[in-house]
Structures are given as structure tokens and as C-alpha cells.
Design an enzyme around this catalytic site. Structure first.
Site, PDB file in Angstrom:
ATOM      1  N   GLU A   1      31.863  46.277  26.750  1.00  0.00           N
ATOM      2  CA  GLU A   1      31.794  46.481  28.192  1.00  0.00           C
ATOM      3  C   GLU A   1      32.286  47.850  28.676  1.00  0.00           C
ATOM      4  O   GLU A   1      33.244  47.934  29.444  1.00  0.00           O
ATOM      5  CB  GLU A   1      32.593  45.387  28.899  1.00  0.00           C
ATOM      6  CG  GLU A   1      34.020  45.186  28.391  1.00  0.00           C
ATOM      7  CD  GLU A   1      34.792  44.163  29.246  1.00  0.00           C
ATOM      8  OE1 GLU A   1      34.797  44.321  30.470  1.00  0.00           O
ATOM      9  OE2 GLU A   1      35.383  43.241  28.662  1.00  0.00           O
TER      10      GLU A   1
ATOM     11  N   HIS B   1      40.289  36.709  27.384  1.00  0.00           N
ATOM     12  CA  HIS B   1      40.844  37.778  26.551  1.00  0.00           C
ATOM     13  C   HIS B   1      41.509  37.046  25.398  1.00  0.00           C
ATOM     14  O   HIS B   1      42.671  36.653  25.479  1.00  0.00           O
ATOM     15  CB  HIS B   1      41.839  38.632  27.332  1.00  0.00           C
ATOM     16  CG  HIS B   1      41.217  39.322  28.512  1.00  0.00           C
ATOM     17  ND1 HIS B   1      41.928  39.818  29.557  1.00  0.00           N
ATOM     18  CD2 HIS B   1      39.912  39.599  28.800  1.00  0.00           C
ATOM     19  CE1 HIS B   1      41.103  40.369  30.446  1.00  0.00           C
ATOM     20  NE2 HIS B   1      39.878  40.247  30.008  1.00  0.00           N
TER      21      HIS B   1
ATOM     22  N   HIS C   1      39.503  51.785  30.795  1.00  0.00           N
ATOM     23  CA  HIS C   1      39.800  50.583  30.003  1.00  0.00           C
ATOM     24  C   HIS C   1      39.127  50.685  28.643  1.00  0.00           C
ATOM     25  O   HIS C   1      38.271  51.554  28.428  1.00  0.00           O
ATOM     26  CB  HIS C   1      39.345  49.315  30.742  1.00  0.00           C
ATOM     27  CG  HIS C   1      37.875  49.266  31.075  1.00  0.00           C
ATOM     28  ND1 HIS C   1      36.909  48.933  30.157  1.00  0.00           N
ATOM     29  CD2 HIS C   1      37.199  49.519  32.232  1.00  0.00           C
ATOM     30  CE1 HIS C   1      35.719  48.948  30.735  1.00  0.00           C
ATOM     31  NE2 HIS C   1      35.865  49.318  31.995  1.00  0.00           N
TER      32      HIS C   1
ATOM     33  N   ASP D   1      31.642  35.907  29.562  1.00  0.00           N
ATOM     34  CA  ASP D   1      32.186  37.037  30.323  1.00  0.00           C
ATOM     35  C   ASP D   1      31.110  38.125  30.359  1.00  0.00           C
ATOM     36  O   ASP D   1      30.931  38.843  29.369  1.00  0.00           O
ATOM     37  CB  ASP D   1      33.464  37.527  29.620  1.00  0.00           C
ATOM     38  CG  ASP D   1      34.140  38.674  30.356  1.00  0.00           C
ATOM     39  OD1 ASP D   1      33.694  39.029  31.460  1.00  0.00           O
ATOM     40  OD2 ASP D   1      35.118  39.220  29.803  1.00  0.00           O
TER      41      ASP D   1
ATOM     42  N   ASP E   1      30.738  40.661  37.790  1.00  0.00           N
ATOM     43  CA  ASP E   1      31.407  40.329  36.529  1.00  0.00           C
ATOM     44  C   ASP E   1      31.820  38.868  36.652  1.00  0.00           C
ATOM     45  O   ASP E   1      32.752  38.532  37.381  1.00  0.00           O
ATOM     46  CB  ASP E   1      32.629  41.242  36.349  1.00  0.00           C
ATOM     47  CG  ASP E   1      33.347  41.017  35.015  1.00  0.00           C
ATOM     48  OD1 ASP E   1      33.093  39.989  34.359  1.00  0.00           O
ATOM     49  OD2 ASP E   1      34.189  41.874  34.660  1.00  0.00           O
TER      50      ASP E   1
ATOM     51  N   HIS F   1      36.995  43.122  24.257  1.00  0.00           N
ATOM     52  CA  HIS F   1      38.126  42.271  23.851  1.00  0.00           C
ATOM     53  C   HIS F   1      37.567  41.067  23.119  1.00  0.00           C
ATOM     54  O   HIS F   1      36.382  40.742  23.242  1.00  0.00           O
ATOM     55  CB  HIS F   1      38.942  41.842  25.088  1.00  0.00           C
ATOM     56  CG  HIS F   1      38.101  41.278  26.209  1.00  0.00           C
ATOM     57  ND1 HIS F   1      37.689  39.971  26.242  1.00  0.00           N
ATOM     58  CD2 HIS F   1      37.570  41.861  27.322  1.00  0.00           C
ATOM     59  CE1 HIS F   1      36.959  39.764  27.334  1.00  0.00           C
ATOM     60  NE2 HIS F   1      36.856  40.893  28.004  1.00  0.00           N
TER      61      HIS F   1
ATOM     62  N   ARG G   1      29.624  48.971  35.330  1.00  0.00           N
ATOM     63  CA  ARG G   1      30.064  48.397  34.054  1.00  0.00           C
ATOM     64  C   ARG G   1      28.928  47.503  33.570  1.00  0.00           C
ATOM     65  O   ARG G   1      28.273  46.844  34.374  1.00  0.00           O
ATOM     66  CB  ARG G   1      31.356  47.582  34.220  1.00  0.00           C
ATOM     67  CG  ARG G   1      31.793  46.861  32.954  1.00  0.00           C
ATOM     68  CD  ARG G   1      33.242  46.344  32.999  1.00  0.00           C
ATOM     69  NE  ARG G   1      33.495  45.301  33.968  1.00  0.00           N
ATOM     70  CZ  ARG G   1      34.096  45.481  35.139  1.00  0.00           C
ATOM     71  NH1 ARG G   1      34.525  46.676  35.504  1.00  0.00           N
ATOM     72  NH2 ARG G   1      34.276  44.479  35.976  1.00  0.00           N
TER      73      ARG G   1
ATOM     74  N   GLU H   1      28.430  44.573  30.583  1.00  0.00           N
ATOM     75  CA  GLU H   1      29.231  43.787  29.636  1.00  0.00           C
ATOM     76  C   GLU H   1      28.404  42.664  29.026  1.00  0.00           C
ATOM     77  O   GLU H   1      27.810  41.860  29.747  1.00  0.00           O
ATOM     78  CB  GLU H   1      30.436  43.172  30.371  1.00  0.00           C
ATOM     79  CG  GLU H   1      31.260  42.233  29.510  1.00  0.00           C
ATOM     80  CD  GLU H   1      32.513  41.735  30.216  1.00  0.00           C
ATOM     81  OE1 GLU H   1      32.498  41.600  31.458  1.00  0.00           O
ATOM     82  OE2 GLU H   1      33.505  41.465  29.516  1.00  0.00           O
TER      83      GLU H   1
ATOM     84  N   ASP I   1      53.580  21.378  46.762  1.00  0.00           N
ATOM     85  CA  ASP I   1      53.547  20.372  45.702  1.00  0.00           C
ATOM     86  C   ASP I   1      52.123  20.131  45.186  1.00  0.00           C
ATOM     87  O   ASP I   1      51.840  19.092  44.597  1.00  0.00           O
ATOM     88  CB  ASP I   1      54.173  19.060  46.205  1.00  0.00           C
ATOM     89  CG  ASP I   1      53.520  18.577  47.480  1.00  0.00           C
ATOM     90  OD1 ASP I   1      52.657  19.305  48.015  1.00  0.00           O
ATOM     91  OD2 ASP I   1      53.855  17.479  47.940  1.00  0.00           O
TER      92      ASP I   1
ATOM     93  N   HIS J   1      39.327  44.796  38.639  1.00  0.00           N
ATOM     94  CA  HIS J   1      39.407  43.342  38.850  1.00  0.00           C
ATOM     95  C   HIS J   1      39.378  43.030  40.341  1.00  0.00           C
ATOM     96  O   HIS J   1      40.248  42.341  40.875  1.00  0.00           O
ATOM     97  CB  HIS J   1      40.645  42.762  38.160  1.00  0.00           C
ATOM     98  CG  HIS J   1      40.503  42.708  36.664  1.00  0.00           C
ATOM     99  ND1 HIS J   1      41.526  42.394  35.810  1.00  0.00           N
ATOM    100  CD2 HIS J   1      39.434  42.919  35.856  1.00  0.00           C
ATOM    101  CE1 HIS J   1      41.100  42.438  34.556  1.00  0.00           C
ATOM    102  NE2 HIS J   1      39.829  42.755  34.552  1.00  0.00           N
TER     103      HIS J   1
ATOM    104  N   TYR K   1      33.601  54.700  36.454  1.00  0.00           N
ATOM    105  CA  TYR K   1      34.064  54.368  37.803  1.00  0.00           C
ATOM    106  C   TYR K   1      34.461  55.666  38.494  1.00  0.00           C
ATOM    107  O   TYR K   1      35.419  56.322  38.064  1.00  0.00           O
ATOM    108  CB  TYR K   1      35.265  53.411  37.737  1.00  0.00           C
ATOM    109  CG  TYR K   1      35.018  52.260  36.775  1.00  0.00           C
ATOM    110  CD1 TYR K   1      34.382  51.094  37.201  1.00  0.00           C
ATOM    111  CD2 TYR K   1      35.377  52.366  35.429  1.00  0.00           C
ATOM    112  CE1 TYR K   1      34.124  50.056  36.314  1.00  0.00           C
ATOM    113  CE2 TYR K   1      35.129  51.338  34.538  1.00  0.00           C
ATOM    114  CZ  TYR K   1      34.499  50.183  34.977  1.00  0.00           C
ATOM    115  OH  TYR K   1      34.242  49.162  34.091  1.00  0.00           O
TER     116      TYR K   1
HETATM  117  N1  GLY Z   1      36.244  39.833  33.522  1.00  0.00           N
HETATM  118  C1  GLY Z   1      37.344  40.331  32.815  1.00  0.00           C
HETATM  119  C2  GLY Z   1      36.930  41.231  31.755  1.00  0.00           C
HETATM  120  O1  GLY Z   1      35.797  41.655  31.721  1.00  0.00           O
HETATM  121  O2  GLY Z   1      37.667  41.522  30.859  1.00  0.00           O
HETATM  122 MN    MN Z   2      35.503  41.281  29.580  1.00  0.00          MN
HETATM  123 MN    MN Z   3      34.117  40.699  32.518  1.00  0.00          MN
END
Ligand code: GLY
Ligand code: MN
Ligand code: MN
Length: 431
Positions: free
Chosen positions: A382, A358, A347, A268, A257, A351, A410, A412, A36, A240, A386
């Protein structure tokens, strides 16, 4: 701060586009942490964008064709006993004073009062969301209204998603929103710079995540915009990764990240760096390749360019680089067309960014028509590479030598499209 006039202007702009329709926006359902106990409440971004109202158990109705009540809010009534347990409620009178509503009702009267706003509408604008019981409620209202359609000759003959009207508005950030985005991205950048001075071999990933999130809260952010990713060594190959449980080793690359949510707007940012201050030869090569790809991609962010152009720019650099290293072989055009680089870069390069990390808004209209970037759009750029220790390459491509495996990079940044090109909002974090 975003003032009540801006919320009103947004509603007016939206209502001008829905004509004889009636739009229904429910607040976000609470999310259960366990039994709860609920997670800290986060308002639905569409609802918030149009109302500025932060409470749960609310429904906003926009009925531009209604003679008196064009903006109606259903909300929790004042209740001193309940407020002792769960906090302040604006209440029906408060909504009239503070939120510019034409009419407000207790949420318990929704079923009774809602039909009057739908009966003359030619359609209902409603997003079928995660709350299936509310979806069913709307459908059952619709069903009842349409049962009388033959006699009345009025009523909503369709339910339409409001996204295609509302989300292009959300994509275009106003001056007041940009202030919030700037604050969220600046705080996110400061947190990255803060944590970098702590990072050293021997620490656990969660210690750095805690340091970042402590920084966010201390600076007035609501908290992280998403679960922080602190990924050392091969964990950086998990896009992620949020366990943040490994002890950081000497010689690791560290991918962080993380971004904060400030006043409902989000930052982000990803940075990857050698935790002991020195890249290995292979780490440096991959890092520089990603950095070149990211800078090339950012340079392709400008009004008039389409959303895919910056991704394509990143792909081209990464494919060239991986071919130079012998990690991809064959015809470059074919590698790109058939996406044979995907085991390394799976990816897209960014975004939209805003009230949602996002953020709302399409990227494409149909199969091949990409959205054109416009001043006021905010997005991330970004790209990454990998090389999972167990990477499965595309058939016909060479096995990846051991020395490259376990490297994940990465980079970003958050970028604003300006009238002349772009502004990197997170440039304060070194790369
Ligand atoms: N941290 C999520 C992304 O970079 O889209
Ligand atoms: Mn991002
Ligand atoms: Mn990110």
C-alpha cells in the site's frame, strides 16, 4: 470454518516449543463505549488462535509438563439469570465437551487453581497486555511462587513473552485460515466495487462509509475491520482520516480505505479515484506514479525476498517520479538514504494481515535482518503519495507549487505469498 482439530494442533505445536513452561493467555478485556455500555466484544487474537473460544472473562492455560491438565480453560460458569441479560455462556461442562480442554474451572477460581500449573514450570509465558490489573495479578502469583523457590527448587524463574514463539505460527496461514482470508478479502473487494457506483459529487463521505458497512453486514461479515476511511479532496492526506464528515466536491479525488472482518479475519483495501470520473492532469500524474510504485512493489513479493524489498521498490519509483516532477531535488541515493521523501510518503508500504488487520509477527530481527517472505504469509502492499496543503518539505528541498497541494493517493491490495511468487487477493477491484 476452522475445526477443533486445527486448534488442538496449534496448541500442540506451541506447547512443543515451550517445554517446561506454562503459558497464560487471557481473553480480551471488554472495551467501554460509554458509561456502562460496551463495544461489541472482540476476542484477543492470540487467545482465539489457540482456543477458538469467543467469550470474554476467560483465561487459557497451556502447561505441557502437567501430567493430566495440559490445556485448561477458566471461563464464566453457566448462569441462567445472567445469560438472560448478556447472552449464552458455554460454561464449564460445555468447555469440556466443545473445546477439547483437559480441565475447566469457573473464572472465579483462577487465583486458587492457577498456582498448581505454575509451581513446576521453569517460566511463565505471558504477554503483558493492556489490562494492567491482570498484569498485576500474574506478577503477584509469580512473586508468591518465587517466595517458595528456595525451599522447593522449582518455580518459574522468568516471565517471557509468548509472541516470538506464537506469532511466527500466526504469520503462516493454514489452508483453513486462507479460506477465511479469501472470504474477508473478497467481501472487502466486492464492497469497494459496490460503493464506487454510488460515489458522486454532492454526497457526504459518511454516506459512502454507510454504504460500504451496510454491504459488509449484509454479506455476513462481522463488520468493518477498522473504522472506514472515506477521504475526499485534501482529507486523503490524513492517513487515518475517520471523521468522514465532508461533502464531496466535483473535481475531488476520493480515497476509500475499507475492509471487513469476516469470521475474525480481515480485509484491508484502498482505492483512490476521481469522483466525477475524470482525473485532473496533476491527479493523474500522482495516481500513475503510485500505481507504478504499487505494481513494482507487488512484483517484489515472492518467497526468499525480504520484507523490506517491496517497500524499497516502491520508494525507488516514488523518488524517481517526484524527482522527475521537480518536487524532490538532489542526489537520489541521498534522498533515499536520508528519507527526504518522507513528507510525501511517510508510512511503510505494507503490513502483515490476518486475525489482526496489522497482524502479529515481527518485520525485522534486530537492526538489519529483515524477515524473509514465505508461502503462506499474507500482507498488504500500500504505497501512497500525500501532498498535504501545508506540506513541510525537508530543508533544502523546493517548496511545493500550489497545483500539487491537496492531492492524496494510496493504493492498497492484500497479497498472499505463494510458492512461485504472489497472488493478489483483492484484484477484483479495478485500479
Ligand atoms: N487501514 C489501515 C491500514 O491500511 O493499515
Ligand atoms: Mn493496510
Ligand atoms: Mn488500509
Amino acid at each position: 470454518m476452522i475445526d477443533s482439530r486445527e486448534y488442538r494442533d496449534r496448541r500442540e505445536k506451541f506447547m512443543a516449543k515451550i517445554g517446561n513452561g506454562t503459558a497464560i493467555f487471557p481473553s480480551a478485556p471488554p472495551a467501554i463505549m460509554h458509561h456502562d455500555v460496551e463495544y461489541a466484544y472482540r476476542q484477543d487474537s492470540d487467545f482465539f488462535y489457540l482456543t477458538g473460544f469467543q467469550e470474554p472473562e476467560a483465561v487459557a492455560v497451556l502447561a505441557p509438563h502437567h501430567e493430566e491438565h495440559r490445556f485448561v480453560l477458566f471461563l464464566r460458569p453457566k448462569d441462567p439469570k445472567k445469560e438472560t441479560w448478556t447472552g449464552y455462556r458455554t460454561g464449564v461442562e460445555g468447555a469440556k465437551e466443545q473445546y477439547g480442554v483437559d480441565e475447566a474451572y469457573p473464572i472465579g477460581e483462577l487465583d486458587e487453581k492457577l498456582p498448581q500449573y505454575l509451581v513446576k514450570a521453569d517460566r511463565i509465558y505471558y504477554h503483558c497486555g493492556r489490562d494492567s490489573s491482570f498484569n498485576e495479578k500474574i506478577i503477584s502469583h509469580w512473586q508468591r511462587l518465587m517466595a517458595g523457590y528456595q525451599k522447593r527448587g522449582t518455580g518459574p524463574i522468568a516471565i517471557e513473552d509468548p509472541g516470538p514463539i506464537l506469532h511466527p505460527m500466526r504469520q503462516m496461514k493454514s489452508a483453513a485460515e486462507l479460506e477465511m482470508v479469501r472470504k474477508a478479502t473478497a467481501l472487502s473487494a466486492a464492497a469497494h466495487n459496490h460503493v464506487r457506483s454510488f460515489a458522486k459529487p454532492g454526497l457526504y463521505e459518511y454516506e459512502l462509509a454507510a454504504e460500504i458497512e451496510y454491504f459488509f453486514r449484509r454479506q455476513g461479515a462481522i463488520g468493518p475491520a477498522y473504522p472506514s476511511i472515506v477521504a475526499s479532496g485534501a482529507n486523503a492526506c490524513i492517513l487515518h482520516y475517520i471523521e468522514n464528515s465532508r461533502q464531496i466536491q466535483d473535481g475531488d479525488l476520493l480515497l476509500i480505505d475499507a475492509g471487513c472482518c469476516y469470521g475474525d479475519y480481515n480485509g484491508d483495501i484502498t482505492r483512490t479515484f476521481p469522483v466525477n470520473g475524470e482525473f485532473t492532469k496533476e491527479q493523474k500524474i500522482i495516481y500513475e506514479l503510485v500505481l507504478t510504485a504499487q505494481l513494482k512493489a507487488i512484483a517484489a513479493v515472492k518467497p526468499g525476498n525480504t520484507y523490506n524489498q517491496f517497500h524499497d521498490a516502491a520508494v525507488e519509483v516514488i523518488v524517481d517520479g517526484l524527482m522527475d516532477l521537480g518536487l524532490l531535488v538532489g542526489d537520489k541515493e541521498e534522498i533515499i538514504k536520508e528519507k527526504k521523501y518522507k513528507p510525501f510518503f511517510m508510512h511503510r508500504s505494507g503490513h502483515w494481515l490476518g486475525l489482526d488487520v496489522h497482524d502479529a509477527g515481527v518485520y525485522k530481527h534486530g537492526e538489519e535482518v529483515w524477515v524473509t517472505l514465505q508461502p503462506g504469509h499474507t500482507l498488504t502492499v500500500e504505497p501512497g503519495i500525500y501532498i498535504d496543503p501545508n506540506i513541510q518539505v525537508v530543508e533544502g528541498q523546493p517548496e511545493v507549487p500550489e497545483r500539487w497541494r491537496g492531492i492524496g493517493v494510496r493504493i492498497e491490495d492484500d497479497v498472499l505469498v505463494t510458492s512461485s511468487g504472489y497472488e493478489v487477493l483483492t484484484a477484483a477491484v479495478p485500479k
